[in-house]
Design a protein around this motif. Structure first.
Motif, PDB file in Angstrom:
ATOM      1  N   LEU A   1       0.836  -1.205   0.000  1.00 59.04           N
ATOM      2  CA  LEU A   1       0.000   0.000   0.000  1.00 59.04           C
ATOM      3  C   LEU A   1       0.871   1.255   0.000  1.00 59.04           C
ATOM      4  O   LEU A   1       0.639   2.200  -0.766  1.00 59.04           O
ATOM      5  CB  LEU A   1      -0.903   0.009   1.235  1.00 59.04           C
ATOM      6  CG  LEU A   1      -2.152  -0.866   1.209  1.00 59.04           C
ATOM      7  CD1 LEU A   1      -2.832  -0.840   2.574  1.00 59.04           C
ATOM      8  CD2 LEU A   1      -3.128  -0.390   0.139  1.00 59.04           C
ATOM      9  N   VAL A   2       1.874   1.258   0.867  1.00 61.31           N
ATOM     10  CA  VAL A   2       2.740   2.427   1.002  1.00 61.31           C
ATOM     11  C   VAL A   2       3.577   2.648  -0.252  1.00 61.31           C
ATOM     12  O   VAL A   2       3.645   3.769  -0.785  1.00 61.31           O
ATOM     13  CB  VAL A   2       3.653   2.291   2.233  1.00 61.31           C
ATOM     14  CG1 VAL A   2       4.701   3.395   2.259  1.00 61.31           C
ATOM     15  CG2 VAL A   2       2.822   2.327   3.517  1.00 61.31           C
TER      16      VAL A   2
ATOM     17  N   ARG B   1       3.527  12.492   4.376  1.00 62.05           N
ATOM     18  CA  ARG B   1       2.584  13.173   3.484  1.00 62.05           C
ATOM     19  C   ARG B   1       1.617  12.192   2.828  1.00 62.05           C
ATOM     20  O   ARG B   1       0.408  12.444   2.768  1.00 62.05           O
ATOM     21  CB  ARG B   1       3.359  13.953   2.409  1.00 62.05           C
ATOM     22  CG  ARG B   1       2.485  14.797   1.501  1.00 62.05           C
ATOM     23  CD  ARG B   1       3.314  15.846   0.775  1.00 62.05           C
ATOM     24  NE  ARG B   1       4.288  15.247  -0.124  1.00 62.05           N
ATOM     25  CZ  ARG B   1       4.029  14.941  -1.397  1.00 62.05           C
ATOM     26  NH1 ARG B   1       2.823  15.153  -1.898  1.00 62.05           N
ATOM     27  NH2 ARG B   1       4.961  14.428  -2.171  1.00 62.05           N
ATOM     28  N   ILE B   2       2.127  11.058   2.352  1.00 63.07           N
ATOM     29  CA  ILE B   2       1.217  10.133   1.668  1.00 63.07           C
ATOM     30  C   ILE B   2       0.310   9.409   2.665  1.00 63.07           C
ATOM     31  O   ILE B   2      -0.842   9.089   2.346  1.00 63.07           O
ATOM     32  CB  ILE B   2       1.978   9.115   0.792  1.00 63.07           C
ATOM     33  CG1 ILE B   2       2.823   8.172   1.630  1.00 63.07           C
ATOM     34  CG2 ILE B   2       2.816   9.820  -0.250  1.00 63.07           C
ATOM     35  CD1 ILE B   2       3.280   6.953   0.863  1.00 63.07           C
TER      36      ILE B   2
ATOM     37  N   MET C   1      -5.432   6.838   1.967  1.00 58.93           N
ATOM     38  CA  MET C   1      -4.501   6.016   2.739  1.00 58.93           C
ATOM     39  C   MET C   1      -4.951   5.909   4.189  1.00 58.93           C
ATOM     40  O   MET C   1      -4.859   4.837   4.802  1.00 58.93           O
ATOM     41  CB  MET C   1      -3.092   6.603   2.664  1.00 58.93           C
ATOM     42  CG  MET C   1      -2.415   6.398   1.323  1.00 58.93           C
ATOM     43  SD  MET C   1      -2.129   4.649   0.926  1.00 58.93           S
ATOM     44  CE  MET C   1      -0.820   4.242   2.083  1.00 58.93           C
ATOM     45  N   ARG C   2      -5.428   6.988   4.757  1.00 56.62           N
ATOM     46  CA  ARG C   2      -5.927   6.949   6.136  1.00 56.62           C
ATOM     47  C   ARG C   2      -7.080   5.970   6.254  1.00 56.62           C
ATOM     48  O   ARG C   2      -7.195   5.221   7.227  1.00 56.62           O
ATOM     49  CB  ARG C   2      -6.347   8.344   6.574  1.00 56.62           C
ATOM     50  CG  ARG C   2      -5.187   9.323   6.698  1.00 56.62           C
ATOM     51  CD  ARG C   2      -5.644  10.706   7.063  1.00 56.62           C
ATOM     52  NE  ARG C   2      -6.250  10.735   8.395  1.00 56.62           N
ATOM     53  CZ  ARG C   2      -6.770  11.826   8.948  1.00 56.62           C
ATOM     54  NH1 ARG C   2      -6.772  12.960   8.284  1.00 56.62           N
ATOM     55  NH2 ARG C   2      -7.288  11.779  10.142  1.00 56.62           N
ATOM     56  N   GLU C   3      -7.936   5.947   5.238  1.00 59.21           N
ATOM     57  CA  GLU C   3      -9.082   5.036   5.264  1.00 59.21           C
ATOM     58  C   GLU C   3      -8.632   3.586   5.130  1.00 59.21           C
ATOM     59  O   GLU C   3      -9.113   2.698   5.846  1.00 59.21           O
ATOM     60  CB  GLU C   3     -10.040   5.390   4.129  1.00 59.21           C
ATOM     61  CG  GLU C   3     -11.273   4.503   4.068  1.00 59.21           C
ATOM     62  CD  GLU C   3     -12.221   4.892   2.949  1.00 59.21           C
ATOM     63  OE1 GLU C   3     -13.210   4.168   2.746  1.00 59.21           O
ATOM     64  OE2 GLU C   3     -11.965   5.916   2.281  1.00 59.21           O
TER      65      GLU C   3
ATOM     66  N   THR D   1      -3.663   4.593  13.075  1.00 60.99           N
ATOM     67  CA  THR D   1      -2.510   4.689  12.196  1.00 60.99           C
ATOM     68  C   THR D   1      -1.783   6.001  12.446  1.00 60.99           C
ATOM     69  O   THR D   1      -2.216   7.053  11.991  1.00 60.99           O
ATOM     70  CB  THR D   1      -2.935   4.603  10.716  1.00 60.99           C
ATOM     71  OG1 THR D   1      -3.630   3.387  10.505  1.00 60.99           O
ATOM     72  CG2 THR D   1      -1.728   4.650   9.800  1.00 60.99           C
ATOM     73  N   PRO D   2      -0.700   5.986  13.197  1.00 59.18           N
ATOM     74  CA  PRO D   2       0.042   7.226  13.468  1.00 59.18           C
ATOM     75  C   PRO D   2       0.837   7.663  12.247  1.00 59.18           C
ATOM     76  O   PRO D   2       1.858   7.081  11.915  1.00 59.18           O
ATOM     77  CB  PRO D   2       0.976   6.819  14.617  1.00 59.18           C
ATOM     78  CG  PRO D   2       1.168   5.347  14.435  1.00 59.18           C
ATOM     79  CD  PRO D   2      -0.098   4.822  13.829  1.00 59.18           C
ATOM     80  N   VAL D   3       0.356   8.695  11.555  1.00 59.90           N
ATOM     81  CA  VAL D   3       0.966   9.073  10.289  1.00 59.90           C
ATOM     82  C   VAL D   3       1.934  10.246  10.411  1.00 59.90           C
ATOM     83  O   VAL D   3       2.470  10.698   9.417  1.00 59.90           O
ATOM     84  CB  VAL D   3      -0.124   9.414   9.251  1.00 59.90           C
ATOM     85  CG1 VAL D   3      -1.007   8.217   9.010  1.00 59.90           C
ATOM     86  CG2 VAL D   3      -0.948  10.620   9.695  1.00 59.90           C
ATOM     87  N   GLN D   4       2.158  10.762  11.604  1.00 60.39           N
ATOM     88  CA  GLN D   4       3.026  11.921  11.752  1.00 60.39           C
ATOM     89  C   GLN D   4       4.153  11.664  12.759  1.00 60.39           C
ATOM     90  O   GLN D   4       4.623  12.569  13.424  1.00 60.39           O
ATOM     91  CB  GLN D   4       2.194  13.130  12.173  1.00 60.39           C
ATOM     92  CG  GLN D   4       1.159  13.534  11.127  1.00 60.39           C
ATOM     93  CD  GLN D   4       0.284  14.671  11.597  1.00 60.39           C
ATOM     94  OE1 GLN D   4       0.308  15.051  12.751  1.00 60.39           O
ATOM     95  NE2 GLN D   4      -0.508  15.213  10.692  1.00 60.39           N
TER      96      GLN D   4
END
Length: 325
Positions: A52-53, A277-278, A284-286, A293-296
């Motif tokens: 996915l990433v 950023r992505i 992607m969050r969904e 999901t810690p994205v930062q």
């Protein structure tokens, strides 16, 4: 602050900080394909998250990224390859709780040391383990599994994706808290365990929620519980193990991108900024909304988590008496 270090700003930072290292000799980073090591077989949770990433990075950044599945020894094979790669940012690896925080306590001769041989780049996801059974199985809850183990000592089986994985240790923790004995059956990946689960040769399977989602949606398996402290948004009707009678039970697993130690900090900052950023994109969050999901998360926070979880799982491994030579 991390989120602002991308695009032109990151390029300027890289040009200022580089001197005569290998990254500088190659010009603007990246100027050739990036190898992305997944230390588990295709089809499992770590592989799904990795694809996915990387597909989103290729789509949004235009970077050429090649997935390299290097499975074996609970993820140790792939991690060793990554640890010994050139520290130039052209080899990334998707680390996971098992191969980073657990393996140092499991293996007496681990060919790498996570806190020494890697530089964390970005945490990607927090994913609970799911207690899965075949759709036709008679069990309705964790209590049913525990009751069956009491009636049939030594006959109730559970699968994991390998000795010493979080799925395995979660099963060890569950049986210790329940006061029963389950028989552990290790597999080399989720794709190998599912046929035996569906065929009735296993009673339940402990693997990441990402592995469970397609099977649950297809109606072939049922999720009895998740191991996180809170319910997973994707399965709001599935209780946690803690809610099933085992207060305080929490066995989340996580995934994160790392590079070899001594990789230049500007490259790490660029990678962190782009991955952050992505991961913050709505789609992607969904798709990664599987319990949080810690994205930062920056490299320092990821490093702190790695250190804390290494200590946590060392205690669990010792209590369970698990060892892989």
């Amino acid at each position: 602050m991390i989120r602002t270090i991308h695009g032109v700003a990151a390029a300027v930072l890289l040009s200022i900080a580089c001197t005569a290292g290998p990254a500088c000799a190659q010009g603007d980073y990246p100027n050739k394909p990036i190898r992305f090591i997944v230390p588990f077989p295709p089809g499992g949770g770590t592989d799904i998250v990795s694809r996915l990433v990387t597909s989103k990075m290729t789509e949004t950044l235009g970077w050429r990224i090649v997935i390299d599945n290097r499975a074996g020894a609970g993820g140790s094979v792939g991690m060793e390859v990554a640890a010994n790669s050139a520290p130039d940012g052209y080899t990334l690896v998707m680390g996971q709780t098992s191969n980073l925080a657990v393996n140092p306590s499991l293996y007496s001769r681990l060919p790498y040391q996570p806190l020494r041989d890697f530089s964390p780049v970005s945490l990607v996801s927090m994913i609970p383990i799911t207690v899965m059974i075949a759709a036709k199985a008679p069990y309705k809850s964790i209590a049913d599994l525990v009751s069956a183990a009491k009636v049939k000592p030594g006959q109730v089986t559970f699968a994991s994706t390998g000795n010493g994985t979080i799925g395995h240790l979660t099963g060890e923790l569950l049986q210790r808290m329940a006061g029963v004995k389950f028989i552990h059956v290790p597999y080399k990946g989720a794709s190998q365990a599912f046929p035996d689960l569906l065929g009735g040769r296993l009673d339940f399977f402990l693997a990441s929620l990402e592995s469970a989602i397609p099977q649950v949606k297809a109606g072939t398996i049922r999720a009895l519980a998740v191991t996180s402290a809170q319910r997973a948004p994707v399965f709001p009707d599935v209780p946690t193990v803690a809610e099933s009678g085992y207060k305080g039970f929490d066995a989340n697993t996580w995934t994160g991108v790392l590079v070899a130690a001594r990789t230049p900090q500007p490259i790490i900052a660029r990678l962190n900024a782009e991955i952050t950023r992505i991961l913050d994109l709505p789609d992607m969050r969904e798709r990664l909304a599987t319990g949080g999901t810690p994205v930062q998360t920056g490299p320092k926070a990821f490093a702190a988590l790695l250190k804390a979880d290494t200590e946590k799982w060392a205690r669990i491994v010792k209590e369970a008496g698990v060892r892989v030579e």
